[in-house]
Design a protein around this motif. Sequence first.
Motif, short mmCIF file in Angstrom:
data_model
loop_
_atom_site.label_atom_id
_atom_site.label_comp_id
_atom_site.label_asym_id
_atom_site.label_seq_id
_atom_site.Cartn_x
_atom_site.Cartn_y
_atom_site.Cartn_z
N ASP A 98 0.81 -1.22 0.00
CA ASP A 98 0.00 0.00 0.00
C ASP A 98 0.85 1.27 0.00
O ASP A 98 0.35 2.36 0.28
CB ASP A 98 -0.97 0.00 1.18
N PHE A 99 2.12 1.15 -0.36
CA PHE A 99 3.02 2.31 -0.37
C PHE A 99 2.48 3.45 -1.24
O PHE A 99 2.35 4.58 -0.80
CB PHE A 99 4.42 1.89 -0.84
N LEU A 100 2.16 3.17 -2.49
CA LEU A 100 1.69 4.22 -3.40
C LEU A 100 0.37 4.82 -2.94
O LEU A 100 0.18 6.04 -2.98
CB LEU A 100 1.56 3.68 -4.82
N LYS A 101 -0.54 3.98 -2.49
CA LYS A 101 -1.85 4.46 -2.04
C LYS A 101 -1.71 5.43 -0.86
O LYS A 101 -2.32 6.50 -0.82
CB LYS A 101 -2.76 3.29 -1.65
N LYS A 102 -0.86 5.07 0.10
CA LYS A 102 -0.64 5.93 1.27
C LYS A 102 0.01 7.25 0.87
O LYS A 102 -0.37 8.32 1.35
CB LYS A 102 0.22 5.22 2.31
N ALA A 103 1.00 7.18 -0.01
CA ALA A 103 1.69 8.41 -0.44
C ALA A 103 0.73 9.33 -1.19
O ALA A 103 0.68 10.54 -0.92
CB ALA A 103 2.88 8.05 -1.32
N LEU A 104 -0.06 8.78 -2.09
CA LEU A 104 -1.01 9.60 -2.84
C LEU A 104 -2.05 10.23 -1.93
O LEU A 104 -2.46 11.38 -2.14
CB LEU A 104 -1.69 8.76 -3.92
N LYS A 105 -2.47 9.53 -0.91
CA LYS A 105 -3.45 10.06 0.04
C LYS A 105 -2.89 11.29 0.76
O LYS A 105 -3.56 12.32 0.88
CB LYS A 105 -3.84 8.98 1.05
N ILE A 106 -1.65 11.20 1.20
CA ILE A 106 -1.02 12.33 1.89
C ILE A 106 -0.92 13.54 0.97
O ILE A 106 -1.27 14.65 1.34
CB ILE A 106 0.36 11.93 2.45
N PHE A 107 -0.47 13.33 -0.26
CA PHE A 107 -0.33 14.46 -1.19
C PHE A 107 -1.68 15.04 -1.58
O PHE A 107 -1.79 16.25 -1.77
CB PHE A 107 0.45 14.03 -2.44
N SER A 108 -2.72 14.24 -1.66
CA SER A 108 -4.04 14.78 -2.01
C SER A 108 -4.63 15.56 -0.84
O SER A 108 -5.35 16.54 -1.05
CB SER A 108 -4.98 13.68 -2.46
N GLU A 109 -4.35 15.14 0.38
CA GLU A 109 -4.89 15.82 1.56
C GLU A 109 -4.07 17.04 1.95
O GLU A 109 -4.56 17.92 2.65
CB GLU A 109 -4.94 14.85 2.74
N ARG A 110 -2.81 17.09 1.53
CA ARG A 110 -1.90 18.16 1.94
C ARG A 110 -1.23 18.78 0.71
O ARG A 110 -0.08 18.46 0.40
CB ARG A 110 -0.82 17.60 2.88
N PRO A 111 -1.92 19.67 0.00
CA PRO A 111 -1.36 20.24 -1.23
C PRO A 111 -0.10 21.07 -1.01
O PRO A 111 0.66 21.31 -1.95
CB PRO A 111 -2.50 21.10 -1.79
N GLU A 112 0.15 21.49 0.22
CA GLU A 112 1.36 22.26 0.51
C GLU A 112 2.60 21.38 0.64
O GLU A 112 3.73 21.88 0.64
CB GLU A 112 1.18 23.09 1.79
N VAL A 113 2.41 20.08 0.71
CA VAL A 113 3.54 19.16 0.87
C VAL A 113 4.19 18.91 -0.49
O VAL A 113 3.52 18.59 -1.46
CB VAL A 113 3.07 17.82 1.50
N ASN A 114 5.51 19.10 -0.54
CA ASN A 114 6.27 18.85 -1.76
C ASN A 114 7.14 17.61 -1.65
O ASN A 114 7.66 17.13 -2.66
CB ASN A 114 7.16 20.04 -2.10
N LEU A 115 7.37 17.12 -0.44
CA LEU A 115 8.31 16.03 -0.23
C LEU A 115 7.83 15.15 0.91
O LEU A 115 7.39 15.64 1.95
CB LEU A 115 9.69 16.61 0.12
N LEU A 116 7.91 13.85 0.70
CA LEU A 116 7.50 12.89 1.70
C LEU A 116 8.58 11.83 1.85
O LEU A 116 9.07 11.29 0.86
CB LEU A 116 6.18 12.22 1.25
N TYR A 117 8.96 11.57 3.10
CA TYR A 117 9.87 10.47 3.39
C TYR A 117 9.06 9.35 4.02
O TYR A 117 8.09 9.61 4.72
CB TYR A 117 10.97 10.91 4.36
N VAL A 118 9.48 8.14 3.78
CA VAL A 118 8.77 6.99 4.31
C VAL A 118 9.64 6.26 5.31
O VAL A 118 10.86 6.37 5.29
CB VAL A 118 8.33 6.03 3.18
N SER A 119 9.00 5.51 6.17
CA SER A 119 9.72 4.66 7.10
C SER A 119 10.16 3.41 6.35
O SER A 119 9.41 2.86 5.55
CB SER A 119 8.79 4.28 8.26
N LEU A 120 11.39 3.01 6.60
CA LEU A 120 11.94 1.85 5.89
C LEU A 120 12.19 0.70 6.85
O LEU A 120 12.50 0.91 8.02
CB LEU A 120 13.27 2.22 5.23
N SER A 121 12.07 -0.48 6.33
CA SER A 121 12.49 -1.68 7.04
C SER A 121 13.66 -2.24 6.26
O SER A 121 13.58 -2.40 5.04
CB SER A 121 11.37 -2.71 7.10
N CYS A 122 14.73 -2.55 6.95
CA CYS A 122 15.91 -3.08 6.27
C CYS A 122 15.78 -4.59 6.09
O CYS A 122 15.34 -5.31 6.99
CB CYS A 122 17.17 -2.77 7.06
N ILE A 123 16.18 -5.04 4.90
CA ILE A 123 16.17 -6.46 4.58
C ILE A 123 17.51 -6.83 3.95
O ILE A 123 18.21 -5.96 3.43
CB ILE A 123 15.02 -6.84 3.61
#
Length: 192
Positions: A98-123
């Motif tokens: 659901d990475f893309l879905k979550k990112a798109l939701k944030i950008f649609s709800e927050r038009p002032e946001v230009n950059l988003l960092y995600v939490s990573l899990s190392c493998i």
Amino acid sequence: MTAPKISIVAPSYNNGRFLDDFIQSILNQTEPDFELIIVDDASTDNTKEVLAKYSDPRIRIITHAYNQGVNAGMNHGIEAAAAPLVTKIDPDDVAELDFLKKALKIFSERPEVNLLYVSLSCIDENNNPLPRKFILNSKMTAADCLKRMFFVRNCLSASGMVFRKEAIMPYLPLHQGLLHFSDSFMHIVLLM
């Protein structure tokens, strides 16, 4: 033809052994409206054979005639991106469903946001989880966080960062002389 909601740029050099897992993690996304741009930087491994297996129209391949480095891959991938949002994902990584879905939701709800960092899990190379190392915590001040990020260890990962294409365009092309510091350069200009 309408533009996709988000473009995934994956500069790649000799990542053939990881590409199937990476591509499947993108094709299996719960958000189907994307394009995947893989920039093959003249790989000498089995990259071409792996990529030839995929016929999904959302996948676009840019092939360099000679090795130009990751910055050229990013430049060509971002320039080719048709979507207003771009994410850079390294092809030896995998994305949660659901990475893309979550990112798109944030950008649609927050038009002032230009950059988003995600939490990573190392493998590791076999997709086995590695222990997490946290270098920031909620009790730290903003100044302490910045000091830790720039003077101790950079915890900002370019893989998975999502940004508005218009925000990075004034800073392109990424300079070829930066070699492996394109990530740091993109962090600085986008955060400023």
